[in-house]
Write a protein that holds these residues in place. Structure first.
Motif, PDB file in Angstrom:
ATOM      1  N   ILE A 278      38.917  48.493  30.711  1.00  0.00           N
ATOM      2  CA  ILE A 278      39.052  49.854  31.197  1.00  0.00           C
ATOM      3  C   ILE A 278      40.017  50.658  30.255  1.00  0.00           C
ATOM      4  CG2 ILE A 278      40.241  51.080  32.914  1.00  0.00           C
ATOM      5  CD1 ILE A 278      39.481  48.622  34.989  1.00  0.00           C
ATOM      6  N   GLY A 279      40.786  49.919  29.533  1.00  0.00           N
ATOM      7  CA  GLY A 279      41.536  50.639  28.812  1.00  0.00           C
ATOM      8  C   GLY A 279      41.134  51.188  27.380  1.00  0.00           C
ATOM      9  N   LYS A 280      39.700  50.702  27.266  1.00  0.00           N
ATOM     10  CA  LYS A 280      38.948  51.335  26.105  1.00  0.00           C
ATOM     11  C   LYS A 280      38.438  52.617  26.407  1.00  0.00           C
ATOM     12  CE  LYS A 280      39.085  47.371  23.918  1.00  0.00           C
ATOM     13  NZ  LYS A 280      39.687  47.341  22.767  1.00  0.00           N
ATOM     14  N   LYS A 281      38.730  53.079  27.615  1.00  0.00           N
ATOM     15  CA  LYS A 281      38.326  54.597  27.995  1.00  0.00           C
ATOM     16  C   LYS A 281      37.046  55.110  27.815  1.00  0.00           C
ATOM     17  CE  LYS A 281      42.905  55.726  28.014  1.00  0.00           C
ATOM     18  NZ  LYS A 281      43.655  56.135  29.338  1.00  0.00           N
ATOM     19  N   LYS A 282      36.151  54.047  28.224  1.00  0.00           N
ATOM     20  CA  LYS A 282      34.927  54.212  28.438  1.00  0.00           C
ATOM     21  C   LYS A 282      34.400  54.007  29.800  1.00  0.00           C
ATOM     22  CE  LYS A 282      33.529  55.336  24.146  1.00  0.00           C
ATOM     23  NZ  LYS A 282      32.266  54.572  23.495  1.00  0.00           N
ATOM     24  N   PRO A 283      33.174  54.722  30.377  1.00  0.00           N
ATOM     25  CA  PRO A 283      32.667  54.311  31.726  1.00  0.00           C
ATOM     26  C   PRO A 283      32.601  52.951  31.643  1.00  0.00           C
ATOM     27  CG  PRO A 283      31.493  56.187  30.654  1.00  0.00           C
ATOM     28  CD  PRO A 283      32.345  55.486  29.576  1.00  0.00           C
ATOM     29  N   VAL A 284      33.041  52.418  33.122  1.00  0.00           N
ATOM     30  CA  VAL A 284      32.990  51.180  33.352  1.00  0.00           C
ATOM     31  C   VAL A 284      32.761  50.965  34.835  1.00  0.00           C
ATOM     32  CG1 VAL A 284      34.487  48.944  33.846  1.00  0.00           C
ATOM     33  CG2 VAL A 284      34.970  50.472  31.843  1.00  0.00           C
ATOM     34  N   ILE A 285      31.512  49.882  35.182  1.00  0.00           N
ATOM     35  CA  ILE A 285      31.174  49.554  36.574  1.00  0.00           C
ATOM     36  C   ILE A 285      31.766  48.116  36.642  1.00  0.00           C
ATOM     37  CG2 ILE A 285      29.372  48.869  38.081  1.00  0.00           C
ATOM     38  CD1 ILE A 285      27.582  50.754  36.292  1.00  0.00           C
ATOM     39  N   LEU A 286      32.600  47.995  37.731  1.00  0.00           N
ATOM     40  CA  LEU A 286      33.126  46.759  37.978  1.00  0.00           C
ATOM     41  C   LEU A 286      32.224  45.695  38.971  1.00  0.00           C
ATOM     42  CD1 LEU A 286      36.543  47.699  38.675  1.00  0.00           C
ATOM     43  CD2 LEU A 286      35.996  46.576  36.935  1.00  0.00           C
ATOM     44  N   GLY A 287      31.640  44.807  38.051  1.00  0.00           N
ATOM     45  CA  GLY A 287      30.702  43.966  39.011  1.00  0.00           C
ATOM     46  C   GLY A 287      31.612  43.115  39.597  1.00  0.00           C
ATOM     47  N   VAL A 288      32.878  42.612  39.284  1.00  0.00           N
ATOM     48  CA  VAL A 288      33.808  41.888  39.848  1.00  0.00           C
ATOM     49  C   VAL A 288      34.984  42.763  40.205  1.00  0.00           C
ATOM     50  CG1 VAL A 288      35.031  40.039  40.094  1.00  0.00           C
ATOM     51  CG2 VAL A 288      33.056  39.807  39.170  1.00  0.00           C
ATOM     52  N   SER A 289      35.325  42.844  41.423  1.00  0.00           N
ATOM     53  CA  SER A 289      36.217  43.920  41.851  1.00  0.00           C
ATOM     54  C   SER A 289      37.672  43.426  42.057  1.00  0.00           C
ATOM     55  CB  SER A 289      36.070  45.171  42.513  1.00  0.00           C
ATOM     56  OG  SER A 289      36.936  46.120  42.845  1.00  0.00           O
ATOM     57  N   PHE A 290      38.706  43.782  42.324  1.00  0.00           N
ATOM     58  CA  PHE A 290      39.992  43.023  42.797  1.00  0.00           C
ATOM     59  C   PHE A 290      40.699  43.783  43.839  1.00  0.00           C
ATOM     60  CE2 PHE A 290      39.030  42.120  38.578  1.00  0.00           C
ATOM     61  CZ  PHE A 290      38.796  40.760  38.327  1.00  0.00           C
ATOM     62  N   GLY A 291      40.114  44.673  44.435  1.00  0.00           N
ATOM     63  CA  GLY A 291      40.704  45.455  45.804  1.00  0.00           C
ATOM     64  C   GLY A 291      41.260  46.977  45.355  1.00  0.00           C
ATOM     65  N   PRO A 292      41.470  47.730  46.461  1.00  0.00           N
ATOM     66  CA  PRO A 292      41.625  48.951  46.189  1.00  0.00           C
ATOM     67  C   PRO A 292      43.068  49.292  45.368  1.00  0.00           C
ATOM     68  CG  PRO A 292      42.119  48.239  48.634  1.00  0.00           C
ATOM     69  CD  PRO A 292      41.327  47.104  48.001  1.00  0.00           C
ATOM     70  N   GLY A 293      43.851  48.447  45.577  1.00  0.00           N
ATOM     71  CA  GLY A 293      45.071  48.451  44.768  1.00  0.00           C
ATOM     72  C   GLY A 293      45.015  48.415  43.439  1.00  0.00           C
ATOM     73  N   PHE A 294      44.001  47.563  42.677  1.00  0.00           N
ATOM     74  CA  PHE A 294      43.806  47.358  41.621  1.00  0.00           C
ATOM     75  C   PHE A 294      43.028  48.519  41.038  1.00  0.00           C
ATOM     76  CE2 PHE A 294      40.408  46.389  38.166  1.00  0.00           C
ATOM     77  CZ  PHE A 294      41.255  45.828  37.379  1.00  0.00           C
ATOM     78  N   LEU A 295      42.213  49.252  41.818  1.00  0.00           N
ATOM     79  CA  LEU A 295      41.271  50.157  41.675  1.00  0.00           C
ATOM     80  C   LEU A 295      42.010  51.272  41.324  1.00  0.00           C
ATOM     81  CD1 LEU A 295      38.420  51.277  40.886  1.00  0.00           C
ATOM     82  CD2 LEU A 295      38.218  51.603  43.556  1.00  0.00           C
ATOM     83  N   ARG A 296      43.041  51.796  42.053  1.00  0.00           N
ATOM     84  CA  ARG A 296      44.012  52.832  41.791  1.00  0.00           C
ATOM     85  C   ARG A 296      44.761  52.690  40.394  1.00  0.00           C
ATOM     86  NH1 ARG A 296      44.862  52.022  47.518  1.00  0.00           N
ATOM     87  NH2 ARG A 296      46.503  50.715  47.370  1.00  0.00           N
ATOM     88  N   GLN A 297      45.260  51.434  40.541  1.00  0.00           N
ATOM     89  CA  GLN A 297      45.933  51.307  39.171  1.00  0.00           C
ATOM     90  C   GLN A 297      44.858  51.377  37.705  1.00  0.00           C
ATOM     91  OE1 GLN A 297      47.081  47.068  38.529  1.00  0.00           O
ATOM     92  NE2 GLN A 297      48.070  47.477  36.455  1.00  0.00           N
ATOM     93  N   ALA A 298      43.761  51.039  37.927  1.00  0.00           N
ATOM     94  CA  ALA A 298      42.602  51.239  36.897  1.00  0.00           C
ATOM     95  C   ALA A 298      42.593  52.704  36.606  1.00  0.00           C
ATOM     96  CB  ALA A 298      41.407  50.323  37.172  1.00  0.00           C
ATOM     97  N   LYS A 299      42.364  53.348  37.734  1.00  0.00           N
ATOM     98  CA  LYS A 299      42.129  54.862  37.605  1.00  0.00           C
ATOM     99  C   LYS A 299      42.966  55.516  36.888  1.00  0.00           C
ATOM    100  CE  LYS A 299      38.401  55.402  40.897  1.00  0.00           C
ATOM    101  NZ  LYS A 299      37.338  56.192  39.921  1.00  0.00           N
ATOM    102  N   ALA A 300      44.154  55.082  36.974  1.00  0.00           N
ATOM    103  CA  ALA A 300      45.535  55.722  36.267  1.00  0.00           C
ATOM    104  C   ALA A 300      45.599  55.607  34.859  1.00  0.00           C
ATOM    105  CB  ALA A 300      46.612  55.265  36.629  1.00  0.00           C
TER     106      ALA A 300
END
Length: 229
Positions: free
Chosen positions: A65-87
């Motif tokens: 995610i830190g590469k700053k390119k669009p990413v689709i998470l085929g394996v996710s880790f819940g809403p808390g992780f997604l909020r962290q990732a979107k930051a």
């Protein structure tokens, strides 16, 4: 558009085989750390327009995610992780399943991908009694389950029993990883059955009406599973 499938070796191989038939696609191996927390992880990824992550470690996913390119998470880790990732990177999607993605996001690269892979879409011909005469997959799952299971529908008649069987066949072919809130096999089967009914109803309202109560119940289950309520 070039797509990078990033995997630690457990998931994503079939998606790579299917997607590369439609887009330039690269298979990218990533580490699977044994430690729960990994600091300062550096990933050397080839340049791609879109990454699809099937990695199972959240810190490795954050490095992608830190590469700053669009990413689709085929394996996710819940809403808390997604909020962290979107930051870190706003252009991230964590679909309920890989076969529920639609081309209506704010990210052009994800939309281009989702025109081909995501929520199932069918071109069907049916007889007056609801028998499926022909079926063509317009958009399907990246694991290939849509195409594999839909071939078996030819000559069958739309009914609750047939829809249940179709959903089970989707589950059989599905390669959904069972992590976090991502890609529940039952949701995948229900979504496929629902979209099949929608396609048939569009060309034969009478056939769709025969299974309306069943499809209404499917909608409730899908909503409950996706929202967790």
């Amino acid at each position: 558009m070039k797509i990078g499938i990033v995997s630690d070796g457990k998931f994503g191989d079939r998606a790579f085989e299917v997607i590369r038939d439609r887009f330039p696609t690269e298979w990218i191996m990533a580490p699977f750390p044994q430690s729960i927390i990994v600091d300062d992880l550096e990933l050397d990824l080839p340049e791609c327009d879109l990454y699809i992550s099937y990695v199972r470690h959240p810190d490795v996913a954050l490095a992608i995610i830190g590469k700053k390119k669009p990413v689709i998470l085929g394996v996710s880790f819940g809403p808390g992780f997604l909020r962290q990732a979107k930051a870190i990177n706003e252009d991230i999607i964590a679909p309920a399943t890989m076969c529920s993605l639609e081309d209506t996001t704010w990210v052009p690269a994800i939309n281009e991908y989702a025109k081909v892979f995501g929520r199932p879409s069918f071109d069907v011909k049916v007889q007056e009694d609801g028998t499926i005469e022909s079926i063509r997959v317009i958009r399907g799952s990246p694991c290939g389950s849509t195409v594999a299971a839909s071939v078996e529908l030819l000559g069958t008649q739309l009914s609750p029993e047939q829809l249940q069987h179709y959903g089970l066949r989707i589950c059989h072919f599905c390669r959904a990883p069972r992590f976090g809130k991502t890609c529940d096999k039952e949701i995948a089967g229900l979504i496929h059955a629902r979209e099949l009914v929608h396609a048939i109803s569009a060309v034969s309202p009478a056939a769709g009406a025969r299974v309306r109560s069943f499809t209404d119940e499917m909608e409730k289950i899908i909503d409950q599973k996706i929202t967790g309520e």
